[in-house]
Design an enzyme around this catalytic site. Structure first.
Site, mmCIF file in Angstrom:
data_model
loop_
_atom_site.group_PDB
_atom_site.id
_atom_site.type_symbol
_atom_site.label_atom_id
_atom_site.label_comp_id
_atom_site.label_asym_id
_atom_site.label_seq_id
_atom_site.Cartn_x
_atom_site.Cartn_y
_atom_site.Cartn_z
ATOM 1 C CB THR A 13 -79.075 -40.854 -11.860
ATOM 2 O OG1 THR A 13 -78.205 -42.196 -12.116
ATOM 3 C CG2 THR A 13 -80.412 -41.536 -10.951
ATOM 4 C CB VAL A 14 -79.965 -36.077 -11.386
ATOM 5 C CG1 VAL A 14 -80.721 -34.755 -11.069
ATOM 6 C CG2 VAL A 14 -79.784 -36.734 -9.995
ATOM 7 C CE LYS A 103 -74.483 -34.964 -3.846
ATOM 8 N NZ LYS A 103 -75.534 -36.127 -4.006
ATOM 9 C CB VAL A 130 -79.851 -31.147 1.484
ATOM 10 C CG1 VAL A 130 -79.852 -31.678 2.737
ATOM 11 C CG2 VAL A 130 -78.478 -30.253 1.153
ATOM 12 C CB ILE A 134 -86.453 -34.692 2.372
ATOM 13 C CG1 ILE A 134 -86.391 -36.174 2.671
ATOM 14 C CG2 ILE A 134 -87.042 -33.854 3.588
ATOM 15 C CD1 ILE A 134 -85.677 -36.687 3.718
ATOM 16 C CD GLU A 188 -72.999 -38.313 -5.374
ATOM 17 O OE1 GLU A 188 -72.437 -37.157 -6.121
ATOM 18 O OE2 GLU A 188 -73.873 -38.213 -5.234
ATOM 19 C CG ASP A 199 -73.141 -37.223 -0.995
ATOM 20 O OD1 ASP A 199 -72.866 -36.431 -1.974
ATOM 21 O OD2 ASP A 199 -74.174 -37.462 -0.553
ATOM 22 C CE LYS A 203 -76.430 -35.586 -0.586
ATOM 23 N NZ LYS A 203 -76.690 -36.828 -0.294
HETATM 24 N N1 LIG Z 1 -77.994 -39.909 -8.133
HETATM 25 C C1 LIG Z 1 -78.734 -39.144 -7.234
HETATM 26 O O1 LIG Z 1 -79.405 -39.850 -6.574
HETATM 27 C C2 LIG Z 1 -78.481 -37.917 -6.759
HETATM 28 C C3 LIG Z 1 -77.585 -37.080 -7.416
HETATM 29 N N2 LIG Z 1 -77.302 -35.767 -7.239
HETATM 30 C C4 LIG Z 1 -76.235 -34.953 -7.646
HETATM 31 O O2 LIG Z 1 -76.606 -34.635 -9.042
HETATM 32 C C5 LIG Z 1 -75.518 -34.662 -9.820
HETATM 33 C C6 LIG Z 1 -75.898 -35.640 -11.275
HETATM 34 O O3 LIG Z 1 -75.805 -37.068 -10.311
HETATM 35 P P1 LIG Z 1 -76.110 -38.098 -11.307
HETATM 36 O O4 LIG Z 1 -77.112 -37.816 -12.422
HETATM 37 O O5 LIG Z 1 -76.302 -39.284 -10.476
HETATM 38 O O6 LIG Z 1 -74.621 -38.435 -12.183
HETATM 39 P P2 LIG Z 1 -74.261 -39.321 -13.299
HETATM 40 O O7 LIG Z 1 -72.945 -39.814 -13.212
HETATM 41 O O8 LIG Z 1 -75.512 -40.498 -13.777
HETATM 42 O O9 LIG Z 1 -74.619 -38.234 -14.546
HETATM 43 C C7 LIG Z 1 -73.885 -37.128 -14.867
HETATM 44 C C8 LIG Z 1 -74.063 -36.570 -16.150
HETATM 45 O O10 LIG Z 1 -73.069 -35.376 -16.178
HETATM 46 C C9 LIG Z 1 -72.791 -35.248 -17.449
HETATM 47 N N3 LIG Z 1 -71.189 -34.641 -17.208
HETATM 48 C C10 LIG Z 1 -70.654 -34.687 -16.248
HETATM 49 N N4 LIG Z 1 -69.533 -33.781 -16.401
HETATM 50 C C11 LIG Z 1 -69.730 -32.973 -17.447
HETATM 51 C C12 LIG Z 1 -69.140 -31.766 -18.023
HETATM 52 N N5 LIG Z 1 -68.132 -31.127 -17.337
HETATM 53 N N6 LIG Z 1 -69.927 -31.216 -18.912
HETATM 54 C C13 LIG Z 1 -71.041 -31.751 -19.435
HETATM 55 N N7 LIG Z 1 -71.592 -32.823 -18.826
HETATM 56 C C14 LIG Z 1 -71.100 -33.365 -18.007
HETATM 57 C C15 LIG Z 1 -72.466 -36.708 -17.851
HETATM 58 O O11 LIG Z 1 -72.246 -36.640 -19.416
HETATM 59 P P3 LIG Z 1 -71.959 -38.062 -20.113
HETATM 60 O O12 LIG Z 1 -73.329 -38.857 -19.812
HETATM 61 O O13 LIG Z 1 -71.857 -37.687 -21.615
HETATM 62 O O14 LIG Z 1 -70.564 -38.792 -19.493
HETATM 63 C C16 LIG Z 1 -73.549 -37.352 -17.398
HETATM 64 O O15 LIG Z 1 -74.737 -37.229 -18.325
HETATM 65 C C17 LIG Z 1 -74.344 -34.778 -9.045
HETATM 66 O O16 LIG Z 1 -73.880 -33.554 -8.667
HETATM 67 C C18 LIG Z 1 -74.843 -35.589 -7.988
HETATM 68 O O17 LIG Z 1 -73.964 -35.396 -6.898
HETATM 69 C C19 LIG Z 1 -78.113 -35.208 -6.143
HETATM 70 C C20 LIG Z 1 -79.033 -35.779 -5.603
HETATM 71 C C21 LIG Z 1 -79.465 -37.215 -5.853
HETATM 72 N N1 LIG Z 2 -75.206 -40.431 -3.561
HETATM 73 C C1 LIG Z 2 -76.107 -39.689 -3.079
HETATM 74 C C2 LIG Z 2 -77.187 -39.168 -3.773
HETATM 75 C C3 LIG Z 2 -78.059 -38.166 -3.320
HETATM 76 O O1 LIG Z 2 -77.628 -37.175 -2.911
HETATM 77 C C4 LIG Z 2 -76.592 -40.345 -1.795
HETATM 78 O O2 LIG Z 2 -76.377 -41.732 -1.756
HETATM 79 O O3 LIG Z 2 -77.394 -39.888 -0.977
#
Ligand SMILES: NC(=O)C1=CN([C@@H]2O[C@H](COP(=O)(O)OP(=O)(O)OC[C@H]3O[C@@H](n4cnc5c(N)ncnc54)[C@H](OP(=O)(O)O)[C@@H]3O)[C@@H](O)[C@H]2O)C=CC1
Ligand SMILES: N[C@@H](CC=O)C(=O)O
Length: 324
Positions: A13-14, A103, A130, A134, A188, A199, A203
């Site tokens: 997602t991110v 985080k 966090v 915001i 998550e 989570d 934060k």
């Molecule tokens: N979703 C949200 O709204 C928010 C998320 N976050 C934080 O951002 C981070 C990412 O979240 P999100 O995008 O939702 O997570 P996702 O599960 O959607 O994506 C995680 C990505 O990380 C890759 N990945 C995981 N572990 C490894 C590793 N060891 N080496 C290489 N690549 C890896 C995965 O690869 P593959 O696709 O190949 O499996 C995937 O592409 C998290 O730490 C989350 O807490 C922070 C703010 C908001």
């Molecule tokens: N899973 C988290 C994503 C952003 O940090 C949330 O729901 O707040």
């Protein structure tokens, strides 16, 4: 003109949000920074899942290959603590700035990373970790530089707030609401971290650490999540009260900053009672300021990517070696 070379670790997602934001806002980024910003490498777990990365971008599972690309800024958006910490440490050691959304990793290892970064004159920025979009980290730092912040009340987990709102106002079951939050990219990868309050605690810890004086400890007085609620509690709404996934950070004691994470019934005139759905909000209290409330999207692709790109822009502007 040489581009600013960015690597994105994680393409969920991110990570995808950051990739799309940089692509869509190429022109305005170049105008702001006087140099183009180019995503040069993307690191993932499983290359075969990712078809939507352009051919000129290195897609790899190997961090050494990423760092061989003369990267200026590493964006860390993977899950979990250990690998993320190792990747970010390797990036700093190689002289790359870091912007992270993780985080769990930052709460556990942020202080160590900042020490290493300071030695190497590198920036590690973490606003996206966090409250999604915001801009809380710099805001809180600026306020706290002028006077002590004595209390923060906040909603810091978008998924929990989304679930409580959907159950109370739309009549969804807990399971239906969580499924939607996951589909919308709010939850998550392991949603138990949202539901058990960890989570929000991570934060809260990051914010508390900004307020902490050297001699103060950070103590967690309670951590409860939605998993400890009976659904009936949410449905049988008490008069004039709303159930919110509340975080309080109390900085009034000389010896400790105290954190409580707990779903709490608040009065309808409470500043957080109207914060619904995926919205997060933070009420910062200090003597001169009184109380300041910041509210915005707390999770999801676009707001989180926005926070990360803001940190990329700040990083470039703070580094004369990049900003030419
Ligand atoms: N979703 C949200 O709204 C928010 C998320 N976050 C934080 O951002 C981070 C990412 O979240 P999100 O995008 O939702 O997570 P996702 O599960 O959607 O994506 C995680 C990505 O990380 C890759 N990945 C995981 N572990 C490894 C590793 N060891 N080496 C290489 N690549 C890896 C995965 O690869 P593959 O696709 O190949 O499996 C995937 O592409 C998290 O730490 C989350 O807490 C922070 C703010 C908001
Ligand atoms: N899973 C988290 C994503 C952003 O940090 C949330 O729901 O707040």
């Amino acid at each position: 003109m040489e581009p600013i070379r960015v690597a994105i670790l994680g393409f969920g997602t991110v990570g995808k949000g950051v990739y799309a934001h940089i692509k869509e806002e190429q022109q305005s980024l170049e105008q702001t920074l006087n140099r183009p910003v180019q995503v040069t490498a993307v690191l993932v777990n499983d290359e075969s899942k990712h078809r939507d990365v352009a051919n000129h971008v290195l897609l790899t599972t190997n961090m050494d290959d990423v760092l061989a690309q003369q990267i200026d800024i590493v964006v860390e958006a993977i899950t979990g603590v250990e690998s993320a910490y190792q990747y970010v440490t390797a990036a700093i050691e190689q002289g790359c700035h870091v912007v992270t959304a993780n985080k769990a990793m930052y709460a556990a290892r942020g202080q160590k990373l900042q020490e290493l970064a300071e030695e190497r004159r590198i920036n590690v920025k973490y606003d996206a970790s966090v409250a999604g979009g915001i801009p809380i980290i710099d805001t809180l730092n600026q306020i706290h530089q002028l006077e002590s912040v004595h209390r923060i009340e906040a909603i810091l987990n978008g998924t929990s707030n989304y679930i409580l709102t959907a159950v109370a106002k739309e009549g969804l079951t807990f399971h239906e609401a969580l499924t939607q939050a996951t589909r919308l990219g709010y939850a998550e990868a392991d949603p138990s971290h949202d539901i058990d309050g960890f989570d929000a605690l991570n934060k809260a810890y990051i914010l508390a650490n900004l307020l902490r004086k050297d001699y103060q400890e950070i103590t967690v007085n309670r951590r409860k999540g939605l998993d400890q609620l009976q659904l009936d509690e949410v449905l049988n709404k008490q008069t004039n009260q709303v159930l919110k996934p509340l975080v309080t950070i109390d900085a009034t004691s000389e010896s400790a900053i105290e954190i409580v994470v707990e779903p709490t019934w608040v009065e309808e005139n409470h500043p957080l009672s109207s914060v619904d759905g995926v919205q997060n909000a933070i009420v910062i209290s200090s003597d001169r300021l009184g109380s300041l409330k910041l509210e915005g999207a707390g999770a999801g692709e676009k707001p989180t990517a926005h926070a990360i790109v803001q940190d990329i822009v700040k990083t470039v502007k703070e580094d004369n070696r990049i900003l030419v």
